[in-house]
Design a protein around this motif. Structure first.
Motif, PDB file in Angstrom:
ATOM      1  N   VAL A 180       2.712   0.740  -5.493  1.00 56.45           N
ATOM      2  CA  VAL A 180       1.695   1.033  -4.487  1.00 56.45           C
ATOM      3  C   VAL A 180       0.551   0.036  -4.606  1.00 56.45           C
ATOM      4  N   ALA A 181       0.233  -0.631  -3.507  1.00 55.39           N
ATOM      5  CA  ALA A 181      -0.933  -1.511  -3.422  1.00 55.39           C
ATOM      6  C   ALA A 181      -1.937  -0.886  -2.456  1.00 55.39           C
ATOM      7  N   SER A 182      -3.043  -1.561  -2.210  1.00 55.42           N
ATOM      8  CA  SER A 182      -4.098  -0.966  -1.390  1.00 55.42           C
ATOM      9  C   SER A 182      -3.689  -0.781   0.068  1.00 55.42           C
ATOM     10  N   LYS A 183      -2.877  -1.694   0.618  1.00 58.60           N
ATOM     11  CA  LYS A 183      -2.524  -1.621   2.033  1.00 58.60           C
ATOM     12  C   LYS A 183      -1.025  -1.512   2.280  1.00 58.60           C
ATOM     13  N   TRP A 184      -0.223  -1.427   1.238  1.00 56.57           N
ATOM     14  CA  TRP A 184       1.216  -1.330   1.419  1.00 56.57           C
ATOM     15  C   TRP A 184       1.864  -0.665   0.215  1.00 56.57           C
ATOM     16  N   ARG A 194      -7.579   4.649   4.101  1.00 54.99           N
ATOM     17  CA  ARG A 194      -7.267   4.203   2.747  1.00 54.99           C
ATOM     18  C   ARG A 194      -8.423   3.347   2.270  1.00 54.99           C
ATOM     19  N   LEU A 195      -8.996   3.742   1.127  1.00 51.71           N
ATOM     20  CA  LEU A 195     -10.206   3.099   0.627  1.00 51.71           C
ATOM     21  C   LEU A 195      -9.994   2.627  -0.799  1.00 51.71           C
ATOM     22  N   ASN A 196     -10.803   1.680  -1.186  1.00 53.52           N
ATOM     23  CA  ASN A 196     -10.793   1.164  -2.550  1.00 53.52           C
ATOM     24  C   ASN A 196     -12.225   1.251  -3.064  1.00 53.52           C
ATOM     25  N   GLY A 197     -12.470   2.171  -4.046  1.00 49.54           N
ATOM     26  CA  GLY A 197     -13.837   2.336  -4.522  1.00 49.54           C
ATOM     27  C   GLY A 197     -13.971   3.416  -5.580  1.00 49.54           C
ATOM     28  N   LYS A 198     -15.205   3.840  -5.821  1.00 51.41           N
ATOM     29  CA  LYS A 198     -15.523   4.841  -6.837  1.00 51.41           C
ATOM     30  C   LYS A 198     -15.756   6.196  -6.175  1.00 51.41           C
ATOM     31  N   GLU A 221      28.659   5.059  -3.534  1.00 51.10           N
ATOM     32  CA  GLU A 221      27.548   4.259  -4.047  1.00 51.10           C
ATOM     33  C   GLU A 221      26.593   3.956  -2.896  1.00 51.10           C
ATOM     34  N   ASP A 222      25.315   4.170  -3.110  1.00 47.96           N
ATOM     35  CA  ASP A 222      24.351   3.824  -2.077  1.00 47.96           C
ATOM     36  C   ASP A 222      23.050   3.358  -2.721  1.00 47.96           C
ATOM     37  N   GLY A 223      22.314   2.564  -1.968  1.00 47.86           N
ATOM     38  CA  GLY A 223      21.034   2.052  -2.443  1.00 47.86           C
ATOM     39  C   GLY A 223      20.126   1.778  -1.261  1.00 47.86           C
ATOM     40  N   ASN A 224      18.834   1.633  -1.535  1.00 42.53           N
ATOM     41  CA  ASN A 224      17.896   1.374  -0.448  1.00 42.53           C
ATOM     42  C   ASN A 224      16.667   0.648  -0.977  1.00 42.53           C
ATOM     43  N   PHE A 225      16.042  -0.071  -0.063  1.00 43.16           N
ATOM     44  CA  PHE A 225      14.745  -0.684  -0.326  1.00 43.16           C
ATOM     45  C   PHE A 225      13.883  -0.469   0.908  1.00 43.16           C
ATOM     46  N   SER A 226      12.677   0.049   0.727  1.00 45.60           N
ATOM     47  CA  SER A 226      11.800   0.309   1.863  1.00 45.60           C
ATOM     48  C   SER A 226      10.409  -0.274   1.607  1.00 45.60           C
ATOM     49  N   PHE A 227       9.824  -0.783   2.670  1.00 44.39           N
ATOM     50  CA  PHE A 227       8.481  -1.349   2.622  1.00 44.39           C
ATOM     51  C   PHE A 227       7.652  -0.704   3.725  1.00 44.39           C
ATOM     52  N   LYS A 228       6.414  -0.300   3.394  1.00 50.38           N
ATOM     53  CA  LYS A 228       5.524   0.293   4.384  1.00 50.38           C
ATOM     54  C   LYS A 228       4.192  -0.446   4.382  1.00 50.38           C
ATOM     55  N   LYS A 229       3.776  -0.851   5.555  1.00 46.08           N
ATOM     56  CA  LYS A 229       2.462  -1.442   5.758  1.00 46.08           C
ATOM     57  C   LYS A 229       1.584  -0.367   6.394  1.00 46.08           C
ATOM     58  N   PHE A 230       0.519   0.056   5.693  1.00 46.10           N
ATOM     59  CA  PHE A 230      -0.321   1.137   6.169  1.00 46.10           C
ATOM     60  C   PHE A 230      -1.323   0.645   7.209  1.00 46.10           C
ATOM     61  N   LEU A 231      -1.453   1.428   8.282  1.00 48.88           N
ATOM     62  CA  LEU A 231      -2.363   1.131   9.367  1.00 48.88           C
ATOM     63  C   LEU A 231      -3.397   2.246   9.491  1.00 48.88           C
ATOM     64  N   PRO A 232      -4.458   2.052  10.281  1.00 53.49           N
ATOM     65  CA  PRO A 232      -5.440   3.126  10.483  1.00 53.49           C
ATOM     66  C   PRO A 232      -4.814   4.366  11.123  1.00 53.49           C
TER      67      PRO A 232
END
Length: 337
Positions: free
Chosen positions: A153-157, A81-85, A179-190
């Motif tokens: 979506v952020a650069s690393k999560w 995951r990269l941040n650039g042009k 009725e159902d609901g959810n919240f999920s968080f992902k931290k991206f790794l190499p």
């Protein structure tokens, strides 16, 4: 003199237009389009031009060169995951000028996702909502429902949330509600690994569940991640708290969990998604639960869509008087951001 002034004015206008339109694409057939490249996801690129009321959507596999001065959040097949042009170095090759990792040259088809990465909140947000309602004169049958999603979506999560509600009533029968609901968080790794943390809840009259709260955490990896599909596996531990609408006592338990997720999206305007999660009991020996979801979505003009979904919940040790299996088939019409 007037002609010279007019010519200079036209040149200035043209120059200003060209400078404003800094991004360009070159197709395999050598056609060129100039505009503002916004994103590429699931094999589809979006570009905005001054001569169109809405964004153009273009198949990424038809593009051989891309040039842009904007900053993007970029994902590769390798999991990087990269941040650039991004700018083409030669036909079929793209040079990514990353702020963190310097220059990196890759094949065009190695890029599986990118989006403009700006400091404002709205550029990183996605959302969708669809509703459904049906009425049958016989027995005065009424059914209504809502399905909604929200993502960031952020650069690393990344973070995602969803909420679904179905109500049904008819003469002579007790009303039903799910009725159902959810919240999920992902931290991206190499290497396309990630750390998932999830919370979900379920309230279901069929299984006599007043509420089931489920907290999970573990480790996951995308086994397949291309412009046509992705497939991921994850596993870890789950803590469950269950309160019933019957006289059964509240239960707290620990489970293991193993899940898989498959998304197919290079099928024209059709998108197929499925997720399976199994929960073998740890503190409750012999108990086994599973959740299955399948969704099919067909895109329509102006960001509208039609959608069909199937959800199945199974519990081999359901509380007394409740069904061990509950399933829902839902269709709807919606709009997404």
């Amino acid at each position: 003199m007037k002609k010279l002034t007019l010519l200079i004015a036209l040149c200035l206008i043209s120059f200003k237009y060209l400078m404003a339109q800094e991004d360009s694409l070159v197709f395999k057939n050598k056609n060129i389009i100039v505009g503002e490249i916004k994103s590429m996801d699931k094999g589809i690129l979006k570009i905005e031009t001054d001569y169109s009321d809405s964004d153009f959507t273009i198949e990424w596999e038809e593009i051989i060169e891309v040039y842009s001065k904007q900053n993007y959040l970029i994902s590769l097949q390798s999991g990087k995951r990269l941040n650039g042009k991004i700018n083409s170095s030669s036909p079929g090759k793209v040079l990514i000028n990353s702020v963190e990792q310097g220059d990196l040259e890759v094949n065009v088809d190695e890029i599986v996702y990118f989006t403009t990465y700006e400091d404002d909140f709205w550029s990183r947000l996605s959302a969708s909502v669809d509703i459904n309602y049906s009425f049958t004169k016989a027995n005065n049958l009424k059914q209504s429902g809502i399905t909604s999603t929200l993502g960031y979506v952020a650069s690393k999560w990344s973070a995602n949330a969803g909420y679904n509600l179905i109500r049904s009533s008819q003469d002579g029968v007790e009303p039903t509600r799910r009725e159902d609901g959810n919240f999920s968080f992902k931290k991206f790794l190499p290497k396309d690994f990630y750390v998932p943390v999830n919370y979900s809840f379920l309230s279901n009259t069929e299984q006599l569940l007043d509420i089931r709260s489920n907290f999970t955490g573990g480790i996951g990896k995308y086994i397949l991640h291309t412009n046509n599909a992705y497939f991921g596996l994850e596993g870890g531990a789950s803590y469950v708290k269950e309160r019933y609408s019957s006289d059964a006592p509240t239960q707290n338990s620990w489970e293991a969990y193993l899940g898989s997720e498959l998304n197919l999206y290079d099928i024209g305007d059709l998108n197929l998604y499925s997720r399976v999660v199994i929960y073998p009991g740890i503190t409750e020996k012999g108990r086994f639960r599973s959740d299955f979801n399948f969704n099919a979505k067909y895109d329509l003009p102006l960001d509208f869509y039609i959608k069909a979904g199937f959800t199945l919940n199974y519990d081999n040790q359901a509380v007394e008087g409740a069904s061990s299996t509950d399933y829902v088939l839902q269709t709807g019409f919606g709009w997404e951001l």
